[in-house]
Design an enzyme around this catalytic site. Sequence first.
Site, PDB file in Angstrom:
ATOM      1  N   HIS A   1     -14.121   0.423   9.290  1.00 49.55           N
ATOM      2  CA  HIS A   1     -13.462   1.211   8.238  1.00 49.55           C
ATOM      3  C   HIS A   1     -11.975   1.419   8.489  1.00 49.55           C
ATOM      4  O   HIS A   1     -11.161   1.255   7.587  1.00 49.55           O
ATOM      5  CB  HIS A   1     -14.192   2.549   8.165  1.00 49.55           C
ATOM      6  CG  HIS A   1     -13.787   3.409   7.020  1.00 49.55           C
ATOM      7  ND1 HIS A   1     -13.783   2.962   5.718  1.00 49.55           N
ATOM      8  CD2 HIS A   1     -13.383   4.709   6.970  1.00 49.55           C
ATOM      9  CE1 HIS A   1     -13.388   3.942   4.918  1.00 49.55           C
ATOM     10  NE2 HIS A   1     -13.131   5.007   5.652  1.00 49.55           N
TER      11      HIS A   1
ATOM     12  N   ARG B   1     -19.142  11.619  12.105  1.00 50.59           N
ATOM     13  CA  ARG B   1     -19.188  10.200  11.774  1.00 50.59           C
ATOM     14  C   ARG B   1     -19.559   9.278  12.938  1.00 50.59           C
ATOM     15  O   ARG B   1     -20.411   8.412  12.810  1.00 50.59           O
ATOM     16  CB  ARG B   1     -17.787   9.763  11.330  1.00 50.59           C
ATOM     17  CG  ARG B   1     -17.687   9.476   9.891  1.00 50.59           C
ATOM     18  CD  ARG B   1     -16.300   9.005   9.572  1.00 50.59           C
ATOM     19  NE  ARG B   1     -16.017   9.430   8.216  1.00 50.59           N
ATOM     20  CZ  ARG B   1     -14.937   9.087   7.536  1.00 50.59           C
ATOM     21  NH1 ARG B   1     -14.029   8.326   8.085  1.00 50.59           N
ATOM     22  NH2 ARG B   1     -14.763   9.499   6.309  1.00 50.59           N
TER      23      ARG B   1
ATOM     24  N   GLY C   1     -11.941   9.581  -0.923  1.00 47.12           N
ATOM     25  CA  GLY C   1     -12.025  11.029  -0.659  1.00 47.12           C
ATOM     26  C   GLY C   1     -10.772  11.790  -1.019  1.00 47.12           C
ATOM     27  O   GLY C   1     -10.797  12.722  -1.826  1.00 47.12           O
TER      28      GLY C   1
ATOM     29  N   GLY D   1       0.847  -1.195   0.000  1.00 53.63           N
ATOM     30  CA  GLY D   1       0.000   0.000   0.000  1.00 53.63           C
ATOM     31  C   GLY D   1       0.883   1.245   0.000  1.00 53.63           C
ATOM     32  O   GLY D   1       2.102   1.165  -0.222  1.00 53.63           O
TER      33      GLY D   1
ATOM     34  N   GLU E   1     -13.940  18.072   4.085  1.00 56.15           N
ATOM     35  CA  GLU E   1     -14.665  16.916   4.649  1.00 56.15           C
ATOM     36  C   GLU E   1     -15.014  17.182   6.105  1.00 56.15           C
ATOM     37  O   GLU E   1     -14.482  18.117   6.718  1.00 56.15           O
ATOM     38  CB  GLU E   1     -13.793  15.655   4.541  1.00 56.15           C
ATOM     39  CG  GLU E   1     -13.653  15.165   3.113  1.00 56.15           C
ATOM     40  CD  GLU E   1     -12.866  13.870   3.015  1.00 56.15           C
ATOM     41  OE1 GLU E   1     -12.001  13.624   3.873  1.00 56.15           O
ATOM     42  OE2 GLU E   1     -13.126  13.107   2.067  1.00 56.15           O
TER      43      GLU E   1
ATOM     44  N   HIS F   1     -17.479   3.535   9.441  1.00 54.93           N
ATOM     45  CA  HIS F   1     -18.079   4.515   8.544  1.00 54.93           C
ATOM     46  C   HIS F   1     -19.583   4.342   8.654  1.00 54.93           C
ATOM     47  O   HIS F   1     -20.082   3.221   8.587  1.00 54.93           O
ATOM     48  CB  HIS F   1     -17.604   4.283   7.107  1.00 54.93           C
ATOM     49  CG  HIS F   1     -17.837   5.476   6.241  1.00 54.93           C
ATOM     50  ND1 HIS F   1     -19.081   5.819   5.788  1.00 54.93           N
ATOM     51  CD2 HIS F   1     -17.003   6.430   5.787  1.00 54.93           C
ATOM     52  CE1 HIS F   1     -18.986   6.924   5.083  1.00 54.93           C
ATOM     53  NE2 HIS F   1     -17.736   7.323   5.067  1.00 54.93           N
TER      54      HIS F   1
ATOM     55  N   ALA G   1      -9.212   3.963  -1.376  1.00 50.34           N
ATOM     56  CA  ALA G   1      -9.450   5.280  -0.761  1.00 50.34           C
ATOM     57  C   ALA G   1     -10.093   6.203  -1.790  1.00 50.34           C
ATOM     58  O   ALA G   1      -9.614   6.325  -2.906  1.00 50.34           O
ATOM     59  CB  ALA G   1      -8.144   5.861  -0.242  1.00 50.34           C
TER      60      ALA G   1
ATOM     61  N   ARG H   1      -9.993   9.172  14.141  1.00 48.74           N
ATOM     62  CA  ARG H   1      -9.209   9.718  13.015  1.00 48.74           C
ATOM     63  C   ARG H   1     -10.011  10.791  12.269  1.00 48.74           C
ATOM     64  O   ARG H   1     -11.176  10.594  11.952  1.00 48.74           O
ATOM     65  CB  ARG H   1      -8.879   8.583  12.047  1.00 48.74           C
ATOM     66  CG  ARG H   1      -8.233   9.044  10.773  1.00 48.74           C
ATOM     67  CD  ARG H   1      -8.162   7.910   9.780  1.00 48.74           C
ATOM     68  NE  ARG H   1      -9.473   7.557   9.264  1.00 48.74           N
ATOM     69  CZ  ARG H   1      -9.798   7.510   7.977  1.00 48.74           C
ATOM     70  NH1 ARG H   1      -8.899   7.772   7.055  1.00 48.74           N
ATOM     71  NH2 ARG H   1     -11.010   7.174   7.593  1.00 48.74           N
TER      72      ARG H   1
ATOM     73  N   THR I   1      -5.227   1.083   0.210  1.00 44.30           N
ATOM     74  CA  THR I   1      -4.888   2.341  -0.479  1.00 44.30           C
ATOM     75  C   THR I   1      -5.680   2.481  -1.771  1.00 44.30           C
ATOM     76  O   THR I   1      -6.218   3.553  -2.063  1.00 44.30           O
ATOM     77  CB  THR I   1      -3.366   2.357  -0.766  1.00 44.30           C
ATOM     78  OG1 THR I   1      -2.668   2.267   0.483  1.00 44.30           O
ATOM     79  CG2 THR I   1      -2.957   3.624  -1.498  1.00 44.30           C
TER      80      THR I   1
HETATM   81  C1  FAD Z   1     -13.082   2.307   1.162  1.00 42.94           C
HETATM   82  C2  FAD Z   1     -11.975   3.091   1.832  1.00 42.94           C
HETATM   83  C3  FAD Z   1     -11.888   4.463   1.655  1.00 42.94           C
HETATM   84  C4  FAD Z   1     -10.859   5.191   2.264  1.00 42.94           C
HETATM   85  N1  FAD Z   1     -10.745   6.537   2.011  1.00 42.94           N
HETATM   86  C5  FAD Z   1      -9.685   7.217   2.518  1.00 42.94           C
HETATM   87  C6  FAD Z   1      -9.461   8.582   2.160  1.00 42.94           C
HETATM   88  O1  FAD Z   1     -10.203   9.159   1.361  1.00 42.94           O
HETATM   89  N2  FAD Z   1      -8.388   9.212   2.708  1.00 42.94           N
HETATM   90  C7  FAD Z   1      -7.536   8.613   3.580  1.00 42.94           C
HETATM   91  O2  FAD Z   1      -6.594   9.257   4.056  1.00 42.94           O
HETATM   92  N3  FAD Z   1      -7.723   7.314   3.923  1.00 42.94           N
HETATM   93  C8  FAD Z   1      -8.759   6.610   3.407  1.00 42.94           C
HETATM   94  N4  FAD Z   1      -8.928   5.292   3.734  1.00 42.94           N
HETATM   95  C9  FAD Z   1      -7.930   4.650   4.609  1.00 42.94           C
HETATM   96  C10 FAD Z   1      -6.645   4.393   3.827  1.00 42.94           C
HETATM   97  O3  FAD Z   1      -6.963   3.949   2.533  1.00 42.94           O
HETATM   98  C11 FAD Z   1      -5.760   3.358   4.491  1.00 42.94           C
HETATM   99  O4  FAD Z   1      -5.610   3.641   5.841  1.00 42.94           O
HETATM  100  C12 FAD Z   1      -4.369   3.336   3.853  1.00 42.94           C
HETATM  101  O5  FAD Z   1      -4.493   3.192   2.464  1.00 42.94           O
HETATM  102  C13 FAD Z   1      -3.525   2.213   4.418  1.00 42.94           C
HETATM  103  O6  FAD Z   1      -2.338   2.122   3.663  1.00 42.94           O
HETATM  104  P1  FAD Z   1      -1.222   1.091   4.107  1.00 42.94           P
HETATM  105  O7  FAD Z   1      -0.059   1.290   3.195  1.00 42.94           O
HETATM  106  O8  FAD Z   1      -1.004   1.204   5.546  1.00 42.94           O
HETATM  107  O9  FAD Z   1      -1.883  -0.347   3.867  1.00 42.94           O
HETATM  108  P2  FAD Z   1      -2.699  -0.982   2.668  1.00 42.94           P
HETATM  109  O10 FAD Z   1      -2.912  -0.018   1.573  1.00 42.94           O
HETATM  110  O11 FAD Z   1      -3.893  -1.630   3.224  1.00 42.94           O
HETATM  111  O12 FAD Z   1      -1.730  -2.138   2.144  1.00 42.94           O
HETATM  112  C14 FAD Z   1      -1.513  -3.293   2.927  1.00 42.94           C
HETATM  113  C15 FAD Z   1      -0.581  -4.225   2.171  1.00 42.94           C
HETATM  114  O13 FAD Z   1      -0.096  -5.226   3.041  1.00 42.94           O
HETATM  115  C16 FAD Z   1      -0.158  -6.497   2.397  1.00 42.94           C
HETATM  116  N5  FAD Z   1      -0.227  -7.528   3.430  1.00 42.94           N
HETATM  117  C17 FAD Z   1      -1.061  -7.611   4.497  1.00 42.94           C
HETATM  118  N6  FAD Z   1      -0.773  -8.713   5.227  1.00 42.94           N
HETATM  119  C18 FAD Z   1       0.251  -9.334   4.607  1.00 42.94           C
HETATM  120  C19 FAD Z   1       0.981 -10.528   4.852  1.00 42.94           C
HETATM  121  N7  FAD Z   1       0.723 -11.333   5.903  1.00 42.94           N
HETATM  122  N8  FAD Z   1       1.986 -10.876   3.996  1.00 42.94           N
HETATM  123  C20 FAD Z   1       2.254 -10.111   2.913  1.00 42.94           C
HETATM  124  N9  FAD Z   1       1.590  -8.961   2.629  1.00 42.94           N
HETATM  125  C21 FAD Z   1       0.610  -8.590   3.465  1.00 42.94           C
HETATM  126  C22 FAD Z   1      -1.389  -6.402   1.528  1.00 42.94           C
HETATM  127  O14 FAD Z   1      -1.370  -7.401   0.534  1.00 42.94           O
HETATM  128  C23 FAD Z   1      -1.222  -4.968   0.996  1.00 42.94           C
HETATM  129  O15 FAD Z   1      -0.314  -4.973  -0.074  1.00 42.94           O
HETATM  130  C24 FAD Z   1      -9.931   4.541   3.119  1.00 42.94           C
HETATM  131  C25 FAD Z   1     -10.025   3.158   3.302  1.00 42.94           C
HETATM  132  C26 FAD Z   1     -11.028   2.435   2.664  1.00 42.94           C
HETATM  133  C27 FAD Z   1     -11.085   0.948   2.867  1.00 42.94           C
END
Ligand code: FAD
Length: 521
Positions: A349, A288, A47, A13, A113, A241, A45, A384, A42
């Site tokens: 969420h 929210r 918004g 992500g 927002e 959410h 996301a 958050r 990611t």
């Molecule tokens: C529908 C939705 C809308 C959102 N809208 C917003 C927004 O508008 N603005 C905002 O700031 N945030 C938003 N969020 C929150 C935000 O998207 C997430 O908090 C953020 O993208 C998390 O990024 P990350 O890099 O931490 O993890 P992620 O993007 O979740 O990536 C996790 C990664 O870890 C890998 N992984 C997990 N476990 C393992 C394992 N055991 N072995 C190998 N790989 C593994 C997965 O395969 C993936 O590649 C939203 C979330 C959702 C679900």
Amino acid sequence: MNKVYDFLVIGSGLAGLSFTLKAADYGKVAMLTKVDLLETNTSYAQGGIAAVTYKPDTYNKHIEDTIIAGNNLCNREVVEMVVREAPTEIQQLIDWGARFDRESSGKFDLAKEGGHSEHRILHHKDNTGYEIQRALSARIRSHPNVDVFEYHFAIDLITQHHLGKLVKRIHSDTECYGVYAINLKTHEINTFLSKATLVATGGAGNLYTTTTNPLIATGDGIAMVYRAKGTVENMEFFQFHPTSLYNPGERPSFLITEALRGFGGILKTVDGKEFMHKYDKRSSLAPRDIVARAIDNEMKVRGDDYVYLDCTHLAAEELKKNFPNIYEKCLTIGCDFTKDMIPVVPAAHYLCGGIKVDRNGKTWIKRLYAAGETASTGMHGANRLASNSLIEAVVYADRAAKDAIEQIKNVEIQNNIPEWDDKGTTHPEEMVLITQNYKEVQQIFSVYVGIVRSNLRLKRALDRLEIIYKETEQLYRKSKLSKQLCELRNLINVGYLIIKMAMRREESIGLHYNIDYPPSV
Ligand SMILES: Cc1cc2nc3c(=O)[nH]c(=O)nc-3n(C[C@H](O)[C@H](O)[C@H](O)COP(=O)(O)OP(=O)(O)OC[C@H]3O[C@@H](n4cnc5c(N)ncnc54)[C@H](O)[C@@H]3O)c2cc1C
């Protein structure tokens, strides 16, 4: 054979991608992801990403908005740091190829927002996350110093424990040497060794029956760090959410943006009666957590499975123009939202807590960093602020990368690591032993550890979880490892931490609402 790298990144992500792009200029990086590169929170996301760009917005306003949303439980220094470093990281994302919408003048088209006092959300249409994921993934794929291991599931961190040494949780000198991971295509278990490792595994929404999170969000990183005797905190703060599309069986649940309520949509019970005025004078536009609790209460009291969001009184063409994706999505379940009310339910969420890190993303385990949703930085406190998670992920990935680049100069690869001890010889007799327990865990959490909690419900959840924990550990010890079994085990670990921390917090604050401790007004 061992796979040896300078940096090991678990997760693709925003946190994993941005760390990797920075670290790769200083050494070889292995990036593991349990599905393909693009299937992350990611990517979903919608918004946008919050950052101060133009006056009248100021750093102070963003800082105060964040701290108010977090019910004063945020770490002020961390909030100040993230808010001030945000514009530089936004520029970095643009330099890497991410596009944000602009007005005809060339200025960013900034959205506002809930909880933000100014327009400060940079976005790309209503699919900002995917745009960032697309741009950074393309760079990762072509980077000569990065090896991407898709469909590789990280099972456990490698520490002194695997060298036969005792590792204690408190004042731990635990060091991380890498990770054991299953190649999901060949079912082999590989040993990845590194000088520095980043956990960027995202959230844990799949603990609940209804979630906006994709199937990957099973809290694996948090569970791994907890088992390795690292420190985890603030797990009681799980954000729901208020409005996701009610469409039983669909995972992840489709998010119905708050902007639709901002546009004039009104929440109603299934018999068409408004109810939000009973809970808050801002009615359907309340924050929210208040809206989510109100919907939860109406559903519980009335025994309904959903409530409605009514937009039928709004101008049909304007609705379709502003919310084309929601319009199309609703049509797929036979709902034309210009004529029919949309059935909605709250959905799990975002996890505010997680692996405790310092201001450089360092965990309490040496050579191990965490960033993104899996980490607990102190940014979000008890709740958050919308669009603060992507920016937190990218700022912390930057800090962790800088620290790790320095640290690896003084460490060696630990070479004498034994191969994974695969004790399990049999496959579980029936997959249903895993899938049914997975469903039961989700039900326990949705009913007892959801939006509204009580001491009795938490105790009940713990007792039920204990039974499933024992069954799953037995299965884990004797079975060949599978992704499904490991994810179930991880969800149980994460769920245990949520219940324990929720029990310890004897108050209602932010996202943790316990009817035995009415909130002080
Ligand atoms: C529908 C939705 C809308 C959102 N809208 C917003 C927004 O508008 N603005 C905002 O700031 N945030 C938003 N969020 C929150 C935000 O998207 C997430 O908090 C953020 O993208 C998390 O990024 P990350 O890099 O931490 O993890 P992620 O993007 O979740 O990536 C996790 C990664 O870890 C890998 N992984 C997990 N476990 C393992 C394992 N055991 N072995 C190998 N790989 C593994 C997965 O395969 C993936 O590649 C939203 C979330 C959702 C679900």
